[in-house]
Structures are given as C-alpha cells and as structure tokens.
Design an enzyme around this catalytic site. Structure first.
Site, PDB file in Angstrom:
ATOM      1  N   SER A  14      -2.871   2.259  10.679  1.00 10.59           N
ATOM      2  CA  SER A  14      -2.357   2.945  11.866  1.00 10.59           C
ATOM      3  C   SER A  14      -3.146   2.592  13.124  1.00 10.59           C
ATOM      4  O   SER A  14      -2.749   2.968  14.231  1.00 10.59           O
ATOM      5  CB  SER A  14      -2.355   4.465  11.646  1.00 10.59           C
ATOM      6  OG  SER A  14      -3.652   4.934  11.315  1.00 10.59           O
ATOM      7  N   ARG A  15      -4.235   1.855  12.952  1.00 16.13           N
ATOM      8  CA  ARG A  15      -5.077   1.482  14.103  1.00 16.13           C
ATOM      9  C   ARG A  15      -5.970   0.305  13.697  1.00 16.13           C
ATOM     10  O   ARG A  15      -5.977  -0.131  12.553  1.00 16.13           O
ATOM     11  CB  ARG A  15      -5.948   2.666  14.536  1.00 16.13           C
ATOM     12  CG  ARG A  15      -6.932   3.119  13.463  1.00 16.13           C
ATOM     13  CD  ARG A  15      -7.742   4.344  13.900  1.00 16.13           C
ATOM     14  NE  ARG A  15      -6.881   5.503  14.026  1.00 16.13           N
ATOM     15  CZ  ARG A  15      -6.617   6.348  13.010  1.00 16.13           C
ATOM     16  NH1 ARG A  15      -7.167   6.150  11.823  1.00 16.13           N
ATOM     17  NH2 ARG A  15      -5.831   7.370  13.183  1.00 16.13           N
ATOM     18  N   ILE A  17      -8.151  -2.966  12.831  1.00 11.89           N
ATOM     19  CA  ILE A  17      -7.907  -4.245  12.191  1.00 11.89           C
ATOM     20  C   ILE A  17      -6.593  -4.228  11.412  1.00 11.89           C
ATOM     21  O   ILE A  17      -5.807  -5.176  11.468  1.00 11.89           O
ATOM     22  CB  ILE A  17      -9.085  -4.617  11.271  1.00 11.89           C
ATOM     23  CG1 ILE A  17     -10.324  -4.949  12.113  1.00 11.89           C
ATOM     24  CG2 ILE A  17      -8.715  -5.797  10.364  1.00 11.89           C
ATOM     25  CD1 ILE A  17     -11.587  -5.163  11.297  1.00 11.89           C
ATOM     26  N   TYR A 163     -22.831   3.443   0.995  1.00 16.88           N
ATOM     27  CA  TYR A 163     -21.765   2.709   1.669  1.00 16.88           C
ATOM     28  C   TYR A 163     -21.654   1.293   1.125  1.00 16.88           C
ATOM     29  O   TYR A 163     -20.551   0.792   0.861  1.00 16.88           O
ATOM     30  CB  TYR A 163     -22.014   2.677   3.177  1.00 16.88           C
ATOM     31  CG  TYR A 163     -21.043   1.801   3.943  1.00 16.88           C
ATOM     32  CD1 TYR A 163     -19.685   2.083   3.947  1.00 16.88           C
ATOM     33  CD2 TYR A 163     -21.490   0.686   4.653  1.00 16.88           C
ATOM     34  CE1 TYR A 163     -18.789   1.277   4.644  1.00 16.88           C
ATOM     35  CE2 TYR A 163     -20.609  -0.127   5.350  1.00 16.88           C
ATOM     36  CZ  TYR A 163     -19.251   0.176   5.344  1.00 16.88           C
ATOM     37  OH  TYR A 163     -18.374  -0.628   6.030  1.00 16.88           O
TER      38      TYR A 163
END
Length: 289
Positions: A14-15, A17, A163
């Site tokens: 939706s945004r 990359i 991460y």
C-alpha cells in the site's frame, strides 16, 4: 519480456517499495493483488489498499485490494482464493510485507519479537506456500522476497538480533524453496537495496527527514524487481540480488536519477556484504548497522 497480463500477489504494497514495484508492473499492464492490513487511512502512514489499487489502475494495470494479516492462515488462503477468482491464477508472488524494530536483546519485548518473526519469516513462508500450487500452473512463475543476502557477519546481529533473525528468515525461504521447487520451474529469489530507500520506515524509524535526504527513491528497487521478474524462471533462481547490480546487468550506468533528493552520496543499507561494494558503480557513505 514484459509483465503484461501477469498476475502478481503481493503482501503489503500500500506504500513504499511494494507500491513502487506494483506501479512499475502496472505500466506493463499487469494485474496486481495488494494483500495488506491498511484498509483505512492512518495519519502517520500514507496509503491504503484502496489508494494503491487506484494508483495501479491509473498506471495502466488492474488492481485488487484485499484486507489480509499475513500471520493469519485463513486470511492468506482467502486472499489467494480471491486473487485466483478475480484473475484466473497467480504468476508472481512478492513477499514485501515486513516488520522492524532495531532494538537490542534486553530492549526487545517478546510481542515485538513475535510480530517481526510472524510477519517476516512466518508470513513469507505462509504466503509462498499458499501461492505455490497456483505458481506451478503459471508459464513463468516467480517468488521474490524483499530480503537480504545471508551474510553471517556479527555486525548485522549485534545491535538488533531479533530483527536480523526475522529478515534472514525470509532469506532462508529463498535459499530452501529455490532448490525445492527448481524442478517445477519456479524461480525463488531475494532482492535487497544497496542503499537506504526513502520510505515510511526510513522516516519513522531510521532518522526522519535527514535520513530520507540520504536515501534513494523506491523506484530503483522497482526497476530491479521488474528486470528480475521478466527473466526466464528456470534460468534465474536461488539468487540474492542487489538492486544496483541488477540494473548494471541491464545496462544502467546513471543512478543519479534515483536520488538521493538531498544530493551527494547515498548511505548504504543494512545487510549489504562487503564484497558488493567492489562491484557497484556508485559511491556510498558508511554502512548502517
């Protein structure tokens, strides 16, 4: 080869990359299914699945937005079924959705650990697994994971081990599935940017506008993804691609068109192995880590 009439199932998108990749494919006339959680506007983040579909169709493609939490097996199955019902199959699976927290071990709450591993590693596995039966029926099937090379240097783990484990989990899907499905002609690859990319994550997590001004635009990753997805699937699998190196292979030599908007040298992204810098044409400043 172009992506005209190819159907892409993308997590997130939706945004940032993901949207840039979707719009590049849409310019060819591709069908893009955006499976993401953002159904209504968020004041802190641009874009929804609905605005993404509007942009995809304005660019020349066909879009379908599906509300989907990729940690939920039933939702993923329903989203893939909706894609197949609408467009008749799936040619390309792009695992773009990702969660990030650059925290040390003692500062990482377990709910954040679970989120990162649930979205990144588990989500990539689940979305790929659900798409593969349909990819087996496609003419030139691809899975593309937005994940880094498996560079087991301690510097990528020491400051944010949770991460890194989660992102490398995505890359292990590439390593394993490329061999598992080689006989089926399904290409499974990873793509990672050489430099930081101007996205909401950079602005909200990594350093705000100052970092954004040292970052390239998402279009460099989109152009590299388009090149990879246009290649014969039986000839390009099990690779950990870096965006600039992909585009150099395509004959691109001027990367200034991608920024940074502040001018000067871009800053290198996380997880880029040292050997890459001997091959790229651009100069980049210090590595994140």
């Amino acid at each position: 080869m172009t992506l005209k009439d190819k159907t892409i199932f993308m997590s997130g998108g939706s945004r940032g990359i993901g949207l840039a990749i979707a719009l590049r494919a849409a310019r060819d006339g591709a069908n893009v299914v955006v499976a993401a959680k953002t159904d209504s506007p968020n004041p802190k983040l641009p874009g929804t699945i609905h605005s993404a579909v509007e942009e995809i169709e304005a660019a020349g493609g066909k879009g379908l937005g599906v509300v989907c939490d990729i940690r939920d097996e039933a939702q993923v199955e329903a989203a893939v079924a909706a894609a197949v019902e609408r467009f008749g199959g799936i040619d390309i699976c792009i695992n773009n959705a990702s969660a990030m927290a650059l925290t040390g071990t003692l500062q990482t709450e377990m709910k954040r650990y679970d989120l990162m591993n649930g979205v990144n590693a588990r989500g990539t596995f689940l979305v790929s697994k659900t798409c593969i039966p349909h990819l087996k029926q496609a003419e030139n099937p691809h899975i593309l994971n937005l994940s880094p090379p498996l560079d087991m240097s301690a510097k990528w783990f020491r400051n944010h081990v949770a991460y890194t484990m989660a992102k490398f989990g995505m890359s292990m899907c590439t390593l394993g599935m490329a061999e598992e499905f080689r006989k089926d002609g399904i290409a499974v690859n990873s793509l990672w940017p050489l430099t930081a990319i101007d996205t909401a994550a950079v602005r909200n997590v990594l350093g705000g506008d100052a970092m954004a001004k040292m970052s390239r635009s998402p279009e460099i990753v989109a152009d590299a993804a388009h090149a990879i997805l246009s290649r014969p699937s039986r000839e390009a699998t099990g690779q950990f691609y870096i965006d600039e190196l992909v585009l150099m292979e395509e004959g691109v030599s001027d990367f200034s068109v991608y920024g940074p908007q502040g001018g000067g040298e871009p800053v290198a992204d996380f997880f880029v192995p040292d050997w890459v810098f001997d091959k790229v044409s651009s100069k980049v400043s210090h590595m994140l880590g």
